[in-house]
Design a protein around this motif. Structure first.
Motif, short mmCIF file in Angstrom:
data_model
loop_
_atom_site.label_atom_id
_atom_site.label_comp_id
_atom_site.label_asym_id
_atom_site.label_seq_id
_atom_site.Cartn_x
_atom_site.Cartn_y
_atom_site.Cartn_z
N UNK A 516 0.82 -1.23 0.00
CA UNK A 516 0.00 0.00 0.00
C UNK A 516 0.85 1.26 0.00
N UNK A 517 2.07 1.18 -0.53
CA UNK A 517 2.95 2.35 -0.56
C UNK A 517 2.95 3.04 -1.91
N UNK A 518 2.32 2.41 -2.91
CA UNK A 518 2.23 3.00 -4.25
C UNK A 518 0.80 2.81 -4.76
N UNK A 519 0.28 3.85 -5.39
CA UNK A 519 -1.02 3.76 -6.03
C UNK A 519 -0.81 3.36 -7.49
N UNK A 584 -11.91 -2.95 -8.86
CA UNK A 584 -10.74 -2.44 -9.60
C UNK A 584 -9.44 -2.78 -8.89
N UNK A 585 -9.41 -2.55 -7.59
CA UNK A 585 -8.18 -2.77 -6.83
C UNK A 585 -8.18 -4.09 -6.07
N UNK A 586 -9.32 -4.79 -6.05
CA UNK A 586 -9.45 -6.05 -5.30
C UNK A 586 -9.25 -5.84 -3.80
N UNK A 587 -9.57 -4.65 -3.29
CA UNK A 587 -9.44 -4.34 -1.88
C UNK A 587 -10.77 -3.88 -1.32
N UNK A 588 -10.92 -4.00 0.00
CA UNK A 588 -12.09 -3.42 0.65
C UNK A 588 -11.98 -1.90 0.67
N UNK A 679 -14.74 6.16 -2.42
CA UNK A 679 -14.53 5.51 -1.12
C UNK A 679 -13.05 5.41 -0.71
N UNK A 680 -12.83 5.39 0.57
CA UNK A 680 -11.50 5.22 1.15
C UNK A 680 -11.02 3.78 0.97
N UNK A 681 -9.70 3.63 0.74
CA UNK A 681 -9.08 2.31 0.70
C UNK A 681 -7.84 2.31 1.58
N UNK A 682 -7.26 1.13 1.77
CA UNK A 682 -6.09 1.02 2.65
C UNK A 682 -4.94 1.94 2.24
N UNK A 683 -4.56 2.03 0.95
CA UNK A 683 -3.46 2.93 0.59
C UNK A 683 -3.73 4.38 0.98
N UNK A 684 -4.99 4.79 0.94
CA UNK A 684 -5.33 6.16 1.35
C UNK A 684 -4.97 6.38 2.81
N UNK A 801 -11.75 9.04 -14.92
CA UNK A 801 -13.02 8.47 -15.37
C UNK A 801 -13.03 6.96 -15.17
N UNK A 802 -11.88 6.33 -15.44
CA UNK A 802 -11.77 4.88 -15.25
C UNK A 802 -11.94 4.51 -13.78
N UNK A 803 -11.36 5.31 -12.90
CA UNK A 803 -11.49 5.05 -11.46
C UNK A 803 -12.94 5.22 -11.03
N UNK A 804 -13.57 6.29 -11.52
CA UNK A 804 -14.94 6.57 -11.09
C UNK A 804 -15.91 5.52 -11.61
N UNK A 805 -15.67 5.04 -12.84
CA UNK A 805 -16.56 4.04 -13.42
C UNK A 805 -16.46 2.71 -12.68
N UNK A 806 -15.27 2.43 -12.15
CA UNK A 806 -15.04 1.13 -11.52
C UNK A 806 -15.01 1.20 -10.00
N UNK A 807 -15.46 2.30 -9.45
CA UNK A 807 -15.43 2.41 -7.99
C UNK A 807 -16.48 1.49 -7.38
N UNK A 808 -16.29 1.08 -6.14
CA UNK A 808 -17.27 0.20 -5.49
C UNK A 808 -18.58 0.92 -5.24
N UNK A 809 -19.65 0.19 -5.42
CA UNK A 809 -20.99 0.78 -5.24
C UNK A 809 -21.45 0.66 -3.79
#
Length: 809
Positions: A516-519, A584-588, A679-684, A801-809
Motif C-alpha cells: 500500500x505504498x504505491x497507487x 478495480x483494486x481487489x481491496x475493501x 470511497x477510502x481504501x487502505x493505501x489512502x 473516469x476509469x477510477x470513477x466508473x469502476x469504484x465500489x458501489x
C-alpha cells in the motif's frame, strides 16, 4: 507380512529354477533360517519422524541370510550380495508381492553403503561385513534424527515486551540449551559416520542421486511430500560443491565433518523470529556470529566466479517453502533481480560465489554498526536518558567502536524521532531515545547508503536511462521537467535524485503496491511526492530536492509506522463502517462520509496490545477486553505519539475538522478533487497517516515557542526552507517566490500569476501570516496536484473516469 520361513521355501524353489545367473543355493540348517521378523515399510518411509530401528535391523538380518542362501556367481564376488539377484528373486514370484514396496529401501541401502565405504568398483554388490556396520549406523541415525526433528520443530514466538528481563534471560538460556542438545545429537551421528568412513576408501567416482533419496522417502499417501524439497537442492552446491542433484563420497565426508555447524546455523535461521535475547547487544552479537558461521560454511570461497544457481532455481525453491503464517513469496519475486543488483552488484540471472561474498560483506557492515551502536549507547546511557537535545562534545566513545563513532554522534545529535520497539515514533517536543531506536536508525542509514551508491554506480544522475524522468538541477529546482544540468557523480554518491527514485519505484511497483505504498498508475507522482516530502517536511530536510540518508531514513520510519498504524486503524474502521469490495483494486473500501465522521475518533481509541491465548501472536485491538489466557502488553492511543496533532484537533470545530480532512484527501487520494465521494481504501490511510507524521515534524522543526503554530520569524524560517520546493510547484521567478509563499499559506491553494504580482507590491502581505496543521496539509495538497497535473487534461480525465466508473458501489 508373510513369515520368512515360508518365504525361504519359495525362494529355494525359485533359485533352483531361475537359471545359472542367480547362483547356487547353499545347504542350510534350521537355525540358519530362524529369522521371523517383519519390516513395516511405512516406518522406513517416515525415517526422519518415526522410529524404525527394528525395521532396519530386520532388513539387515534378511540381507545377511540371503548372502548365506546364494553362492556368488563368480569367485570375485565371494562374500557379496547381488542387488540384481535379490530384486529378481522378489519380483518373480507373485506370492512375494508384499515385499516389492521394500525393494526401494533395499536398493537405497546398496547405494548408501557404497557411498560411505567407497565400494564403487562393485556398485551392484553389497559386502556382507558391511551389513551390520551400516545397519547399526542407520539405527543410530534414525533415533538421533527423530530427536533433532523434535528440537527443530520446537519454539513458539515469544514477545520481548510481554515478559520481564529475568524471563528473557531464562528463555534465551533455554533456547541455547536446546541448541546444545541438537549439536550433541549431531556430534554423536558425526562420530559414528566418520568411523565408517575410516573403514573404507575415499573415492570420487560414485555419485549418489539426492532426487532418488527424496523419491524413496516420499510417502505413497502424500503425507510427507518430499518432492517439494527437490526444488531446494540448489542449496547443496553452495555448501558442499559439486552438482545440485547428486552427492559424492568426499562431499558427504565434508557434510559429516561440518554437520554440527550446519545444524547450528540452520537452527538459528528457522527460529530467527522466535529467539528472545537478554538485550540488544546480545541480539546483534548473535546475528553477527550467525553471519560469520554461515559464511565459513561456503564451499567456493576461493573460487568467486563459480556459478551456484539461477534466479529461476531460487524462485522454484521459494515456491516449495511453506511458512507458519502462510507468507506468499511469489508476490515478491519481482524484487529478486533488483535486490541482487543492489546488494550483490550483479545484474545477471546467475548467482555466483562473489555475489554471496558481496552480500555477506554488506551484512557484516550492517551488524558491525548495530553492535557498535549498542556499545556506544551503553557508554552514554545516562546522557541519552535526557529528554533534551545533546551536543556532540558530550558523547563518549567506547572501545573498539571507532568505525561507527562519527555516525553515532550524528544520529544522536541530528535525529529527533526514534521508533525502536514502539508502535511508531514519538512526535513530541522532547527526545525519547531508546537503544533499539538508535540502532534501528544506524542500520537503516547504512542500507540507504548502499542503495544510493549502487544507483549512482549503475544508474547515475546523468544516465540516459533516466532521460525520460524529471531530474533536479544542482541547486534543487525543477527546470520545467527538463534536465538541463550537469551533475557531478561525487555530489550524488550518497543521495537519491528524483529520477533515481522514480526508477526504483517503477522497478518495485508490484511489491510496493502490495504494501500500500504505491497507487497503481501513479508511480511517477509517488516518487516526486517522496522527494518533495523528504526534502521539505522531515525534521532533517535540507530542501536540496535530493534524498539524503537522514531524510530517507526518517521518511522510511514514517512509512513503516504508517503501515502498522493502518492495520490497527482498519480494525477500528471495520467496526464502525461497512466494508465495500472494490473490483478495480481487489481491496475493501469504505464510504467516505463514514471515515470522515470517525477519523478523529479512531485515533483516540484505546488500543490494547496483547499476546492472544488463541493465536499465540501479539495483537492490537481497539477497546479490547482481555480473555482468559491473554497476556497484557500495553495500552495506547495514537494521540499518545502525536501530542501536537492531538492538541490541535481538540480545538478544531466541526468545520475546521472538515477543512483539514479535505486538504488531506486532496493530497492522499487519487482524483479526490474530481469526485470527493470516492470511497477510502487502505493505501489512502497509509498515505494520510504518513502525511500527519510529516506535518508533526514540520511544525516541530520551526515552532520554537511551542505554541503549536508558526508566526513571525517562525514563518520566515519556514519560508527560507520551503522556497526551493515552492519553485518546483509554482515555477515563477525568484523575486515572486516569497509573495507566492505567503499567498499559499493564506489562501491554502496555489495562487494565480496575477495574485502573486499584486501581492508582491503590498507592503504588509506578511502581516498576520501563520501556519498550522491545516496550512501544511494544504501545501501537501498543492504538491500532489502539481505532480498529477503533469498529465495532460485529457489523460487525467481519462484516468479519473476509469477510477470513477469502476469504484465500489
Amino acid at each position: 507380512m508373510m513369515k520368512l520361513s515360508a518365504i525361504l521355501f519359495i525362494v529355494c524353489h525359485l533359485l533352483f529354477s531361475c537359471g545359472e545367473n542367480t547362483g547356487k543355493v547353499a545347504e542350510l540348517k534350521p537355525k540358519d533360517i530362524d529369522v521371523t521378523c517383519e519390516i513395516v515399510g511405512s516406518n522406513l518411509e517416515n525415517f526422519f519422524t518415526r522410529q524404525a530401528t527394528s525395521d532396519i535391523d530386520c532388513l539387515g538380518q534378511k540381507l545377511k541370510l540371503f548372502t548365506k542362501i546364494v553362492e556368488p556367481d563368480s569367485s570375485s564376488h565371494a562374500g557379496y550380495l547381488s542387488r540384481q539377484t535379490l530384486e529378481n528373486f522378489i519380483k518373480l514370484d507373485p506370492t512375494l508381492k508384499s515385499l516389492i514396496p521394500n525393494l526401494k529401501f533395499i536398493s537405497l541401502l546398496f547405494d548408501v553403503t557404497n557411498l560411505i565405504f567407497g565400494d564403487s568398483d562393485k556398485p551392484n554388490y553389497l559386502k556382507m561385513e558391511r551389513i551390520d556396520e551400516i545397519s547399526g549406523f542407520l539405527q543410530l541415525l534414525n533415533l538421533n534424527v527423530i530427536e533433532m526433528n523434535k528440537l527443530l520443530e520446537q519454539g513458539d514466538k515469544v514477545y520481548r515486551d510481554a515478559i520481564t528481563e529475568s524471563e528473557r534471560i531464562q528463555i534465551y538460556q533455554n533456547y541455547m540449551n536446546q541448541r546444545n542438545q541438537l549439536v550433541a545429537y549431531a556430534d554423536s551421528t558425526k562420530a559414528a559416520l566418520l568411523k565408517l568412513f575410516a573403514k573404507g576408501k575415499m573415492k570420487y567416482t560414485f555419485r549418489f542421486s539426492l532426487e532418488k533419496l527424496l523419491d524413496t522417502l516420499e510417502d505413497d499417501d502424500g503425507i510427507d511430500d518430499f518432492s517439494k524439497y527437490k526444488n531446494l537442492l540448489f542449496v547443496k552446491r553452495i555448501f558442499l560443491g559439486g552438482d545440485n542433484s547428486v552427492i559424492t563420497q568426499p562431499e558427504l565426508f565434508r557434510l559429516a565433518q561440518k554437520s554440527s555447524e550446519f545444524l547450528e546455523a540452520y537452527y538459528d535461521i528457522i527460529h530467527f523470529n522466535e529467539i528472545v535475547f537478554a538485550d540488544e547487544l546480545t541480539q546483534y552479537q548473535y546475528y553477527r556470529e550467525l553471519v560469520k558461521k554461515v559464511e565459513n560454511l561456503f564451499y567456493f570461497k576461493d573460487d568467486p566466479n563459480v556459478v551456484l544457481f539461477t534466479i529461476d532455481n531460487l524462485e522454484d525453491g521459494l515456491s516449495s517453502v511453506q511458512t507458519k503464517d502462510g507468507f506468499e513469496f511469489s508476490k515478491y519475486y519481482g524484487l529478486i533481480p533488483e535486490v541482487k543488483s543492489v546488494f550483490m552488484d550483479s545484474i545477471s540471472n546467475e548467482f555466483k560465489m562473489k555475489d554471496f561474498l558481496a552480500l555477506f560483506s554488506h551484512a557484516r557492515n550492517i551488524l558491525l554498526t548495530a553492535v557498535d551502536f549498542s556499545e556506544l549507547y551503553r557508554a552514554n546511557a545516562d546522557l541519552l536518558s535526557s529528554p533534551q537535545k545533546i551536543s556532540e562534545e558530550f558523547i563518549r566513545p567506547a572501545k573498539g567502536t571507532e568505525k561507527s563513532f562519527e555516525r553515532f554522534k550524528k544520529v544522536i545529535t541530528h535525529y529527533r524521532y526514534f521508533k525502536g520497539h514502539e508502535k511508531m515514533p514519538y512526535f513530541g517536543d522532547t527526545f525519547k531515545r531508546s537503544e533499539a531506536g538508535v540502532i534501528e536508525i544506524g542500520i537503516y542509514e547504512v542500507i540507504f547508503e548502499i542503495l544510493a551508491e549502487h544507483y549512482e554506480k549503475f544508474i547515475p544522475c546523468t544516465s540516459s536511462e533516466l532521460s525520460h524522468f524529471s531530474r533536479p538541477v544542482k541547486e534543487g529546482i525543477f527546470p520545467d521537467g527538463k534536465a538541463n544540468m550537469t551533475c557531478n557523480k561525487e555530489d550524488y554518491a550518497k543521495t537519491l535524485t528524483q529520477g533515481q527514485l522514480e526508477y526504483i519505484v517503477l522497478k518495485l511497483k508490484d511489491p510496493l503496491f502490495e504494501l500500500d505504498l504505491v497507487t497503481k498508475d501513479r508511480e511517477f507522482g509517488t516518487a516526486e511526492n517522496g522527494i518533495l516530502m523528504t526534502d521539505l517536511f522531515q525534521y532533517q530536510s535540507d530542501s536540496s530536492v535530493t534524498m539524503n540518508a537522514a531524510e530517507g531514513v526518517e521518511f522510511g520510519l514514517q512509512l513503516i509506522a504508517a503501515v502498522g498504524m493502518r492495520d490497527e486503524i482498519m480494525k477500528a474502521i471495520d467496526l464502525l463502517c461497512r466494508p465495500i469490495f472494490n473490483p478495480r483494486t481487489k481491496l475493501n473500501a469504505y464510504e467516505v462520509g463514514c471515515v470522515r465522521e470517525n477519523f478523529f475518533k479512531v485515533l483516540g481509541l484505546n488500543y490494547t496490545r496483547f499476546v492472544s491465548a488463541e493465536t499465540k501472536e501479539i495483537e492490537v485491538a481497539p477497546n479490547y477486553e482481555l480473555k482468559p489466557g491473554d497476556k497484557f502488553v500495553s495500552q495506547f492511543t495514537f494521540y499518545d505519539f502525536l501530542p501536537r496533532f492531538n492538541k490541535y484537533q481538540e480545538k478544531l470545530s466541526k468545520v475546521g475538522r472538515e477543512k483539514f480532512l479535505y486538504e488531506m484527501e486532496l493530497f492522499t487520494r487519487t482524483c479526490a478533487e474530481v469526485d470527493p465521494t470516492i470511497p477510502y481504501e487502505r493505501p489512502d490511510l497509509v498515505t494520510i497517516f504518513g502525511a500527519i507524521f510529516n506535518i508533526e515534524a514540520a511544525l516541530a522543526r520551526f515552532d520554537t515557542d511551542n505554541s503549536n503554530e508558526l508566526r513571525g520569524e517562525e514563518v520566515h524560517h519556514a519560508y527560507m526552507h520551503y522556497r526551493a520546493g515552492l519553485k518546483a510547484i509554482v515555477k515563477i521567478p525568484d523575486a515572486f517566490v516569497e509573495p507566492a509563499f505567503y499567498l499559499l499559506i493564506k489562501e491554502m491553494h496555489k495562487p494565480s500569476a496575477s495574485q502573486v504580482l499584486w501581492n508582491k507590491y503590498i507592503k504588509d502581505y506578511k502581516k498576520n501570516a501563520f501556519i498550522n496543521q491545516t496550512t501544511v496539509a494544504s501545501v501537501l495538497a498543492e504538491i500532489k496536484i502539481s505532480s498529477e497535473n503533469k498529465m495532460t487534461p485529457a489523460e487525467e480525465k481519462k484516468y479519473c473516469k476509469n477510477i470513477l466508473l469502476n469504484r465500489p458501489k
